[in-house]
Design an enzyme around this catalytic site. Structure first.
Site, PDB file in Angstrom:
ATOM      1  N   ARG A 188       0.825  -1.202   0.000  1.00  0.00           N
ATOM      2  CA  ARG A 188       0.000   0.000   0.000  1.00  0.00           C
ATOM      3  C   ARG A 188       0.863   1.257   0.000  1.00  0.00           C
ATOM      4  O   ARG A 188       1.978   1.243   0.494  1.00  0.00           O
ATOM      5  CB  ARG A 188      -0.934   0.002   1.213  1.00  0.00           C
ATOM      6  CG  ARG A 188      -1.981  -1.111   1.175  1.00  0.00           C
ATOM      7  CD  ARG A 188      -2.900  -1.059   2.392  1.00  0.00           C
ATOM      8  NE  ARG A 188      -3.927  -2.096   2.327  1.00  0.00           N
ATOM      9  CZ  ARG A 188      -3.746  -3.349   2.758  1.00  0.00           C
ATOM     10  NH1 ARG A 188      -2.590  -3.690   3.299  1.00  0.00           N
ATOM     11  NH2 ARG A 188      -4.717  -4.228   2.656  1.00  0.00           N
ATOM     12  N   SER A 189       0.303   2.328  -0.557  1.00  0.00           N
ATOM     13  CA  SER A 189       0.965   3.629  -0.628  1.00  0.00           C
ATOM     14  C   SER A 189       2.253   3.562  -1.444  1.00  0.00           C
ATOM     15  O   SER A 189       3.120   4.427  -1.301  1.00  0.00           O
ATOM     16  CB  SER A 189       1.256   4.173   0.776  1.00  0.00           C
ATOM     17  OG  SER A 189       0.067   4.252   1.537  1.00  0.00           O
ATOM     18  N   ARG A 190       2.385   2.528  -2.270  1.00  0.00           N
ATOM     19  CA  ARG A 190       3.569   2.319  -3.111  1.00  0.00           C
ATOM     20  C   ARG A 190       4.844   2.145  -2.287  1.00  0.00           C
ATOM     21  O   ARG A 190       5.942   2.310  -2.800  1.00  0.00           O
ATOM     22  CB  ARG A 190       3.732   3.469  -4.121  1.00  0.00           C
ATOM     23  CG  ARG A 190       2.581   3.559  -5.137  1.00  0.00           C
ATOM     24  CD  ARG A 190       2.426   2.240  -5.897  1.00  0.00           C
ATOM     25  NE  ARG A 190       1.460   2.297  -6.971  1.00  0.00           N
ATOM     26  CZ  ARG A 190       0.203   1.854  -6.906  1.00  0.00           C
ATOM     27  NH1 ARG A 190      -0.257   1.362  -5.764  1.00  0.00           N
ATOM     28  NH2 ARG A 190      -0.578   1.902  -7.953  1.00  0.00           N
ATOM     29  N   LEU A 191       4.697   1.795  -1.018  1.00  0.00           N
ATOM     30  CA  LEU A 191       5.865   1.481  -0.186  1.00  0.00           C
ATOM     31  C   LEU A 191       6.135  -0.017  -0.288  1.00  0.00           C
ATOM     32  O   LEU A 191       5.949  -0.779   0.662  1.00  0.00           O
ATOM     33  CB  LEU A 191       5.626   1.922   1.265  1.00  0.00           C
ATOM     34  CG  LEU A 191       5.567   3.442   1.471  1.00  0.00           C
ATOM     35  CD1 LEU A 191       5.251   3.765   2.939  1.00  0.00           C
ATOM     36  CD2 LEU A 191       6.890   4.080   1.074  1.00  0.00           C
TER      37      LEU A 191
END
Length: 216
Positions: A188-191
């Site tokens: 999620r959140s590109r992390l």
């Protein structure tokens, strides 16, 4: 166009305690269980030397062998990738399973497998695939589909009474021995989770490798 990643347990450095090969095998098996078509497909990148300088070339091939030594694929040695690997015996390969939010990238030197290894794999191929390998001068231009169909009909007649079709000259396997392997897991959140294993060229022991977590 955006997809939210996540859901399964976070990729952790401890997952590579046994080396890169068991985890890659586990992820291929998970893709198989999920019903993903050709879960052993990988994008193979090579280098083409041109008059303008080196240029990247990429295509999808099937991984047909997996061991602690590396990944194996098969082709005509006179094909585009075969000639490119003869000139620059180094490549990168990427397995991608978007439905599972996972990918694995490997890079390292490439060398032909022994003829006996090629022979074992060749015997496992369907007869039609064997005939196709004889009919096609892979990567070379051809005037039309009809010529390819005629070539296939010709080799089909040629080997009609041959039970064991021989391996064509100049056809065989390559082994990519990874120097680095990176596992990627969408989050999620590109992390995203990225863990890279750098191998000791003189050892296949996991304890001799360097494991690093990379920022997404």
């Amino acid at each position: 166009m955006r997809v939210e990643y996540g859901g399964d347990p976070d990729l952790d450095e401890s997952w590579l305690a046994g080396g890169w090969e068991p985890l890659l095998r586990e992820w291929i098996e998970a893709a198989t269980a999920a019903g993903i078509a050709e879960p052993n497909a990988m994008v193979l990148a090579t280098v083409e030397i041109t008059s303008a300088g080196p240029r990247p070339a990429a295509r999808t091939v099937l991984c047909k062998g997996l061991s602690p030594e590396g990944v194996t694929f098969y082709t005509n040695y006179e094909s585009g990738k075969g000639l490119q690997l003869a000139a620059t015996p180094y490549a990168a390969a990427t397995f991608v399973w978007p439905a599972l939010h996972r990918q694995v990238g490997l890079r390292g030197p490439v060398s032909p497998v022994p003829p006996e290894v090629t022979a074992i794999y060749w015997r496992s191929r369907p007869r039609n695939s064997q005939l196709g390998a004889w009919a096609s001068q892979q990567s070379r231009p051809i005037a039309g589909r009809d010529q390819l169909d005629r070539a296939l009909a010709e080799v089909t007649r040629r080997f009609a009474d041959v039970e064991q079709i021989p391996v064509p000259a100049g056809w065989g396997g390559f082994l990519l021995r990874p120097e680095q392997v990176e596992f990627w897991q969408g989050r999620r959140s590109r992390l995203h989770n990225r863990i890279r294993m750098t191998l000791d060229p003189g050892s296949t022991e996991p304890s001799a490798a360097k494991i690093e977590r990379l920022q997404p």
